[in-house]
Design a protein around this motif. Structure first.
Motif, mmCIF file in Angstrom:
data_model
loop_
_atom_site.group_PDB
_atom_site.id
_atom_site.type_symbol
_atom_site.label_atom_id
_atom_site.label_comp_id
_atom_site.label_asym_id
_atom_site.label_seq_id
_atom_site.Cartn_x
_atom_site.Cartn_y
_atom_site.Cartn_z
ATOM 1 N N THR A 147 -11.621 -1.844 -1.412
ATOM 2 C CA THR A 147 -10.535 -1.879 -2.397
ATOM 3 C C THR A 147 -9.774 -3.193 -2.349
ATOM 4 O O THR A 147 -9.387 -3.732 -3.384
ATOM 5 N N HIS A 148 -9.566 -3.729 -1.150
ATOM 6 C CA HIS A 148 -8.765 -4.943 -0.975
ATOM 7 C C HIS A 148 -9.611 -6.200 -0.816
ATOM 8 O O HIS A 148 -9.097 -7.253 -0.454
ATOM 9 N N ASP A 149 -10.889 -6.081 -1.089
ATOM 10 C CA ASP A 149 -11.815 -7.215 -1.075
ATOM 11 C C ASP A 149 -11.720 -8.011 0.224
ATOM 12 O O ASP A 149 -11.631 -9.238 0.212
ATOM 13 N N GLU A 173 -13.212 2.076 2.815
ATOM 14 C CA GLU A 173 -12.607 2.165 1.488
ATOM 15 C C GLU A 173 -11.511 1.124 1.327
ATOM 16 O O GLU A 173 -11.396 0.487 0.281
ATOM 17 N N TYR A 174 -10.697 0.956 2.371
ATOM 18 C CA TYR A 174 -9.645 -0.051 2.323
ATOM 19 C C TYR A 174 -10.247 -1.443 2.124
ATOM 20 O O TYR A 174 -9.797 -2.218 1.289
ATOM 21 N N ASP A 200 0.811 -1.192 0.000
ATOM 22 C CA ASP A 200 0.000 0.000 0.000
ATOM 23 C C ASP A 200 0.855 1.257 0.000
ATOM 24 O O ASP A 200 0.511 2.231 -0.634
ATOM 25 N N LYS A 233 -20.892 -3.116 -2.550
ATOM 26 C CA LYS A 233 -19.988 -3.221 -3.708
ATOM 27 C C LYS A 233 -20.680 -3.745 -4.949
ATOM 28 O O LYS A 233 -20.419 -3.296 -6.058
ATOM 29 N N ASN A 281 1.989 1.840 -3.479
ATOM 30 C CA ASN A 281 0.939 2.373 -4.331
ATOM 31 C C ASN A 281 0.527 3.778 -3.916
ATOM 32 O O ASN A 281 -0.354 4.363 -4.514
ATOM 33 N N GLN A 283 -1.004 4.665 -1.191
ATOM 34 C CA GLN A 283 -2.213 4.729 -0.379
ATOM 35 C C GLN A 283 -1.855 5.064 1.056
ATOM 36 O O GLN A 283 -0.901 4.526 1.611
#
Length: 95
Positions: free
Chosen positions: A71-73, A67-68, A18, A91, A21, A23
């Motif tokens: 985003t990271h399923d 959100e995390y 992360d 989602k 990236n 984040q």
């Protein structure tokens, strides 16, 4: 999600990808979940998630946490005040 133990904090998320990236995960530093045990946010199947959701509702990092998770399923536990099923509905739309 950080988990406090009696003598140290254990980070259960690999933060290196992360950071690479770009984040921001600083919400984890002050997250209220860091003050509760993992069983609170990862209850046994069929157990209530009410208390975890109430704690999330008072947390300043709730939106970033959700959100995390999206985003990271993240498929298990309460993240950002939502259960697995609630995140799935959010989602993928109500089905």
């Amino acid at each position: 999600m950080p988990i406090n133990t009696t003598d140290r904090t254990i980070d259960t998320i690999d933060r290196a990808p992360d950071r690479a990236n770009g984040q921001e995960l600083s919400w984890q530093e002050t997250a209220l979940c860091a003050q509760a045990g993992p069983e609170f946010f990862f209850p046994a199947p069929g157990s209530s998630t009410r208390e975890a959701k109430q704690l999330c509702g008072a947390c300043e990092g709730r939106v970033a946490c959700l959100e995390y998770a999206l985003t990271h399923d993240e498929r298990f536990g309460v993240w950002g005040g939502l259960s697995e099923k609630e995140r799935h509905r959010l989602k993928h739309g109500s089905r």
